[in-house]
Design an enzyme around this catalytic site. Structure first.
Site, PDB file in Angstrom:
ATOM      1  N   ARG A   1       0.727  -1.199   0.155  1.00  0.00           N
ATOM      2  CA  ARG A   1       0.018   0.279   0.058  1.00  0.00           C
ATOM      3  C   ARG A   1       0.872   1.259   0.111  1.00  0.00           C
ATOM      4  O   ARG A   1       0.316   2.506  -0.124  1.00  0.00           O
ATOM      5  CB  ARG A   1      -0.856   0.215   1.233  1.00  0.00           C
TER       6      ARG A   1
ATOM      7  N   PRO B   1     -20.455   2.053   2.807  1.00  0.00           N
ATOM      8  CA  PRO B   1     -19.270   0.744   2.386  1.00  0.00           C
ATOM      9  C   PRO B   1     -19.668  -0.324   2.305  1.00  0.00           C
ATOM     10  O   PRO B   1     -20.549  -0.955   3.402  1.00  0.00           O
ATOM     11  CB  PRO B   1     -18.292   1.140   3.482  1.00  0.00           C
TER      12      PRO B   1
ATOM     13  N   LYS C   1     -15.223   0.609  -2.120  1.00  0.00           N
ATOM     14  CA  LYS C   1     -15.279   0.241  -0.525  1.00  0.00           C
ATOM     15  C   LYS C   1     -14.554   1.583   0.028  1.00  0.00           C
ATOM     16  O   LYS C   1     -15.061   2.189   1.076  1.00  0.00           O
ATOM     17  CB  LYS C   1     -14.638  -1.082  -0.083  1.00  0.00           C
TER      18      LYS C   1
ATOM     19  N   ASP D   1     -18.131  -4.211   2.858  1.00  0.00           N
ATOM     20  CA  ASP D   1     -16.846  -4.843   2.774  1.00  0.00           C
ATOM     21  C   ASP D   1     -17.308  -6.306   3.132  1.00  0.00           C
ATOM     22  O   ASP D   1     -18.470  -6.867   2.820  1.00  0.00           O
ATOM     23  CB  ASP D   1     -16.181  -4.744   3.970  1.00  0.00           C
TER      24      ASP D   1
END
Length: 290
Positions: A167, A226, A209, A228
Site C-alpha cells: 500500500r 461501504p 469500498k 466490505d
DNA sequence: GACCAGGTGTCCG
DNA sequence: CGGACACCTGGT
C-alpha cells in the site's frame, strides 16, 4: 470539563466501530483521542461522556466532531419493526455516532485498511504519525496525523518502515495528489456526492469500498454505504432478497454502521464468495443490475 | 507455522 | 461485466 448527558453517545462502541483508529482506551471507561491536531481525554459516565476540555473548546471542536447535534434516535426510528434483524442491530449499536474526521486522514487510513485487521491498521497509522507527524504541544510522544506534504516528502525507506506493504505506493501517490492540487480535498468538500466519489477514485488503491468509507467518515456524507466482507455476509445471510435502503435516504451510512458493528461483535459464520454489489443511494440487492 | 485479514488492479472469458 | 489471482506484513 464538559459533561454530555446522552444515551446516544458511547465511547466504547465508537472505538470498536471501526471508523476511527486513534480513539484508544487508557483504562476502563477512559480514552484518549488524537484528532484535529490535538489530544483529548474522555471518560464514560453512567449518564454519558465527560470530556477534559473547556466549554468553548467543546462547542468549537468536539461537539461537531462527535456529531452531537444530530439525532440518532430519529435515524433508528426510521427502521420498520418488521425488519427484526436491523432493529436488533440498531438497538445493539445505540451510542454509535458518525464522527466528523478529517478527509485527508481518512483517505490514508482507509487506503491502509485493505486486507488488514484493525490492530494492524492502528499500528501503521501510529507509525506514520511518529514518522512525520507534528509533535503535540504538552503531550510527549503524541503526534498529529501527518500533512500531505510531509508524507509526500518522506523517504521511501521511512515510508516502508511504517509497515504499509504494497500500500506504500498508494499512500505516496495520494500524498502527492493532495499536495500538488490534483486532489483538492478542500474544494471537494463542497462537491456533490458523485463528483466527490469520482475524484477519490482517481487515487490508486481507492476502489468503491474505500471511497465510501472516506465519504462517510471523512466528508460526513451519510449516504455513503461501504460494502466490505462483513456487509456482504450480512446481506447474504439476512437480506438475500435485497436490503431496501429507501427508508434511510440521506443516512444510509448510519444504518451500515449498525449492521457492521452488530455483525462484527457477534462473530460470524465464516463464509466467503458471492457478493451483493451496490451503488450509493440505491437499493442493495444481489440481482440488481440495471 | 500456516492461514487469513474491513480491497483493489489487472487480466481473461 | 463476472470471476480469478496476486499483493506486503502482522495478528490469532
Amino acid at each position: 470539563m464538559v459533561e454530555v448527558r446522552s444515551q446516544e453517545f458511547d465511547l466504547q462502541k465508537i472505538a470498536d466501530s471501526g471508523q476511527c483508529f486513534r480513539l484508544t482506551p487508557t483504562a476502563p471507561g477512559r480514552f484518549q483521542l488524537v484528532a484535529l491536531g490535538r489530544s483529548l481525554l474522555l471518560e464514560s459516565t453512567p449518564s454519558g461522556v465527560r470530556l477534559d476540555c473547556s466549554q468553548a473548546e467543546y462547542r468549537a471542536l468536539w461537539q461537531p466532531y462527535f456529531d452531537l447535534n444530530a439525532d440518532y434516535g430519529y435515524f433508528r426510528g426510521a427502521i420498520p419493526a418488521q425488519d427484526t434483524y436491523l432493529t436488533a442491530a440498531a438497538e445493539f449499536g445505540r451510542g454509535i455516532r458518525i464522527l466528523r474526521q478529517e478527509p485527508w486522514e481518512m483517505l490514508v487510513t482507509f487506503l491502509l485498511s485493505q486486507r488488514r485487521n484493525i490492530p494492524a491498521i492502528r499500528r501503521s497509522v501510529e507509525l506514520l504519525c511518529r514518522a512525520c507527524g507534528r509533535p503535540l504541544a504538552g503531550a510527549p510522544e503524541v503526534f498529529a496525523f501527518p500533512e500531505p506534504q510531509a508524507l509526500a516528502a518522506l523517504p521511501d525507506d521511512a515510508l516502508a518502515g511504517c509497515s504499509l506493504g504494497y500500500r506504500a505506493p498508494y499512500v505516496r501517490a495520494a500524498a502527492q495528489m493532495a499536495s500538488d492540487g490534483r486532489l483538492p480535498l478542500d474544494k471537494l468538500a463542497a462537491a456533490d456526492d458523485e463528483t466527490l466519489c469520482q475524484a477519490l477514485r482517481t487515487v490508486p488503491g481507492v476502489g468503491p469500498k474505500v471511497a465510501n468509507c472516506v465519504m462517510l467518515f471523512g466528508f460526513h456524507r451519510l449516504s455513503g454505504f461501504p460494502i466490505d466482507v462483513w456487509m456482504e455476509r450480512v446481506l447474504r445471510e439476512h437480506y438475500s432478497g435485497g436490503l431496501d435502503l429507501s427508508p434511510y435516504a440521506g443516512f444510509e451510512g448510519v444504518i451500515q454502521q449498525y449492521l457492521f458493528f452488530y455483525a462484527r461483535e457477534h462473530g460470524c459464520p465464516q463464509g466467503k464468495s458471492a457478493a451483493a454489489r451496490s451503488r450509493t443511494n440505491r437499493a442493495v440487492s444481489p440481482k440488481e443490475s440495471e
